[in-house]
Scaffold this motif. Structure first.
Motif, PDB file in Angstrom:
ATOM      1  N   THR A  13       0.917  -1.222   0.088  1.00 36.18           N
ATOM      2  CA  THR A  13      -0.078  -0.129   0.051  1.00 36.18           C
ATOM      3  C   THR A  13       0.975   1.118  -0.049  1.00 36.18           C
ATOM      4  N   SER A  14       0.659   2.226  -1.032  1.00 35.61           N
ATOM      5  CA  SER A  14       1.484   3.490  -1.037  1.00 35.61           C
ATOM      6  C   SER A  14       0.704   4.406  -0.344  1.00 35.61           C
ATOM      7  N   TYR A  15       1.560   5.473   0.241  1.00 35.84           N
ATOM      8  CA  TYR A  15       1.072   6.829   0.729  1.00 35.84           C
ATOM      9  C   TYR A  15       1.761   7.900   0.290  1.00 35.84           C
ATOM     10  N   GLU A  16       1.284   8.992  -0.111  1.00 34.43           N
ATOM     11  CA  GLU A  16       1.884  10.319  -0.397  1.00 34.43           C
ATOM     12  C   GLU A  16       1.557  11.334   0.304  1.00 34.43           C
ATOM     13  N   CYS A  17       2.680  12.338   0.368  1.00 34.37           N
ATOM     14  CA  CYS A  17       2.621  13.397   1.077  1.00 34.37           C
ATOM     15  C   CYS A  17       3.393  14.458   0.111  1.00 34.37           C
ATOM     16  N   PHE A  18       2.420  15.658   0.053  1.00 30.79           N
ATOM     17  CA  PHE A  18       2.860  16.915  -0.782  1.00 30.79           C
ATOM     18  C   PHE A  18       3.413  17.960  -0.042  1.00 30.79           C
ATOM     19  N   THR A  20       6.455  17.784   2.551  1.00 33.87           N
ATOM     20  CA  THR A  20       7.413  17.353   3.344  1.00 33.87           C
ATOM     21  C   THR A  20       8.684  18.439   3.852  1.00 33.87           C
ATOM     22  N   GLU A  21       9.511  18.195   4.485  1.00 31.06           N
ATOM     23  CA  GLU A  21      10.733  19.120   4.935  1.00 31.06           C
ATOM     24  C   GLU A  21      11.461  19.485   3.478  1.00 31.06           C
ATOM     25  N   THR A  22      11.440  18.378   2.789  1.00 35.74           N
ATOM     26  CA  THR A  22      12.352  18.649   1.360  1.00 35.74           C
ATOM     27  C   THR A  22      11.704  19.362   0.369  1.00 35.74           C
ATOM     28  N   GLY A  23      10.160  19.674   0.465  1.00 45.93           N
ATOM     29  CA  GLY A  23       9.502  20.471  -0.417  1.00 45.93           C
ATOM     30  C   GLY A  23       9.069  19.626  -1.595  1.00 45.93           C
ATOM     31  N   ASP A  24       9.524  18.397  -1.652  1.00 43.91           N
ATOM     32  CA  ASP A  24       9.180  17.492  -2.493  1.00 43.91           C
ATOM     33  C   ASP A  24       8.163  16.712  -2.499  1.00 43.91           C
ATOM     34  N   ASP A  25       7.263  16.122  -3.280  1.00 42.05           N
ATOM     35  CA  ASP A  25       6.328  14.982  -2.918  1.00 42.05           C
ATOM     36  C   ASP A  25       6.790  13.605  -2.770  1.00 42.05           C
ATOM     37  N   ILE A  90      13.542  14.674   7.451  1.00 42.62           N
ATOM     38  CA  ILE A  90      13.150  14.955   6.153  1.00 42.62           C
ATOM     39  C   ILE A  90      11.595  14.472   5.560  1.00 42.62           C
ATOM     40  N   TYR A  91      11.594  13.144   6.358  1.00 45.40           N
ATOM     41  CA  TYR A  91      10.196  12.393   5.987  1.00 45.40           C
ATOM     42  C   TYR A  91       8.935  12.659   6.936  1.00 45.40           C
ATOM     43  N   ASP A  92       9.202  13.394   8.170  1.00 45.15           N
ATOM     44  CA  ASP A  92       8.214  13.503   8.976  1.00 45.15           C
ATOM     45  C   ASP A  92       6.835  14.489   8.278  1.00 45.15           C
ATOM     46  N   ALA A  93       5.875  13.838   8.156  1.00 46.32           N
ATOM     47  CA  ALA A  93       4.853  14.637   7.412  1.00 46.32           C
ATOM     48  C   ALA A  93       3.514  13.416   7.771  1.00 46.32           C
ATOM     49  N   ALA A  94       2.381  13.959   7.332  1.00 41.43           N
ATOM     50  CA  ALA A  94       1.126  13.354   7.127  1.00 41.43           C
ATOM     51  C   ALA A  94       1.096  12.549   5.746  1.00 41.43           C
ATOM     52  N   TYR A  95       1.056  11.378   5.543  1.00 42.06           N
ATOM     53  CA  TYR A  95       0.700  10.519   4.156  1.00 42.06           C
ATOM     54  C   TYR A  95      -0.533  10.141   4.080  1.00 42.06           C
ATOM     55  N   THR A  96      -1.099  10.328   2.747  1.00 39.17           N
ATOM     56  CA  THR A  96      -2.295   9.783   2.453  1.00 39.17           C
ATOM     57  C   THR A  96      -2.346   8.744   1.513  1.00 39.17           C
ATOM     58  N   GLN A  97      -3.145   7.471   1.660  1.00 45.30           N
ATOM     59  CA  GLN A  97      -3.353   6.480   0.955  1.00 45.30           C
ATOM     60  C   GLN A  97      -3.435   6.876  -0.401  1.00 45.30           C
ATOM     61  N   LEU A  98      -2.861   6.213  -1.336  1.00 45.78           N
ATOM     62  CA  LEU A  98      -2.956   6.321  -2.962  1.00 45.78           C
ATOM     63  C   LEU A  98      -3.696   5.273  -3.404  1.00 45.78           C
ATOM     64  N   ASP A 100      -5.308   8.947  -4.071  1.00 48.67           N
ATOM     65  CA  ASP A 100      -5.824  10.076  -3.289  1.00 48.67           C
ATOM     66  C   ASP A 100      -6.967  10.570  -4.225  1.00 48.67           C
ATOM     67  N   GLU A 101      -8.115  10.240  -4.076  1.00 43.11           N
ATOM     68  CA  GLU A 101      -9.118  11.005  -4.961  1.00 43.11           C
ATOM     69  C   GLU A 101      -9.659  12.344  -4.517  1.00 43.11           C
ATOM     70  N   SER A 102      -9.118  12.698  -3.345  1.00 42.87           N
ATOM     71  CA  SER A 102      -9.651  14.184  -2.786  1.00 42.87           C
ATOM     72  C   SER A 102      -8.631  15.356  -3.628  1.00 42.87           C
ATOM     73  N   THR A 103      -7.739  14.899  -4.064  1.00 41.01           N
ATOM     74  CA  THR A 103      -6.679  15.934  -5.020  1.00 41.01           C
ATOM     75  C   THR A 103      -6.972  15.724  -6.529  1.00 41.01           C
ATOM     76  N   ASP A 104      -6.497  16.679  -7.084  1.00 37.21           N
ATOM     77  CA  ASP A 104      -6.517  16.688  -8.560  1.00 37.21           C
ATOM     78  C   ASP A 104      -4.895  16.207  -9.137  1.00 37.21           C
ATOM     79  N   GLY A 105      -4.568  15.666  -8.247  1.00 38.03           N
ATOM     80  CA  GLY A 105      -2.956  15.112  -8.462  1.00 38.03           C
ATOM     81  C   GLY A 105      -1.902  15.941  -8.639  1.00 38.03           C
ATOM     82  N   GLU A 106      -2.062  17.240  -8.724  1.00 37.63           N
ATOM     83  CA  GLU A 106      -1.087  18.289  -8.724  1.00 37.63           C
ATOM     84  C   GLU A 106      -0.180  18.468  -7.436  1.00 37.63           C
TER      85      GLU A 106
END
Length: 106
Positions: A13-18, A20-25, A90-98, A100-106
């Motif tokens: 199961t993958s999770y994504e954060c937009f 993070t401390e790095t500024g990257d997805d 650098i990876y401390d953050a909240a990640y949402t399961q992919l 993620d239909e609540s975003t437009d993918g940007e």
């Protein structure tokens, strides 16, 4: 080792954060091998999750800190994973399961 504790997430199961401390997805993946849960960070860095307490909380010894023993807490709530470390990580953050239909993918 973890047969007494129920790990609430499924393998692969993958999770994504937009934000993070790095500024990257950042995408992390949950893997379970021989009943042991792992988080896979970018660059294929695996960390083994350990039950903290009665199995309702999780943590890992953070390998990104080689000079001292630093723990990262893993909070799991529905379709979200929150990583929290007492040091700057650098990876401390909240990640949402992919996906993620609540975003437009940007």
């Amino acid at each position: 080792m973890y047969e007494y504790f129920h790990f609430p997430l499924e393998a692969n199961t993958s999770y994504e954060c937009f934000e993070t401390e790095t500024g990257d997805d950042v995408v992390i993946t949950i893997d379970i091998q021989n009943s042991t849960p792992y988080i896979i960070f970018p660059g294929a860095n695996y960390v083994e999750l350990e039950a903290n307490g009665k199995g309702d909380a999780w943590e890992f010894i953070n390998p990104y800190f080689s000079d001292e023993r630093v723990y990262t807490t893993v909070s799991i709530q529905d379709n979200e994973i929150i990583l929290f470390t007492n040091e700057t990580f650098i990876y401390d953050a909240a990640y949402t399961q992919l996906p993620d239909e609540s975003t437009d993918g940007e």
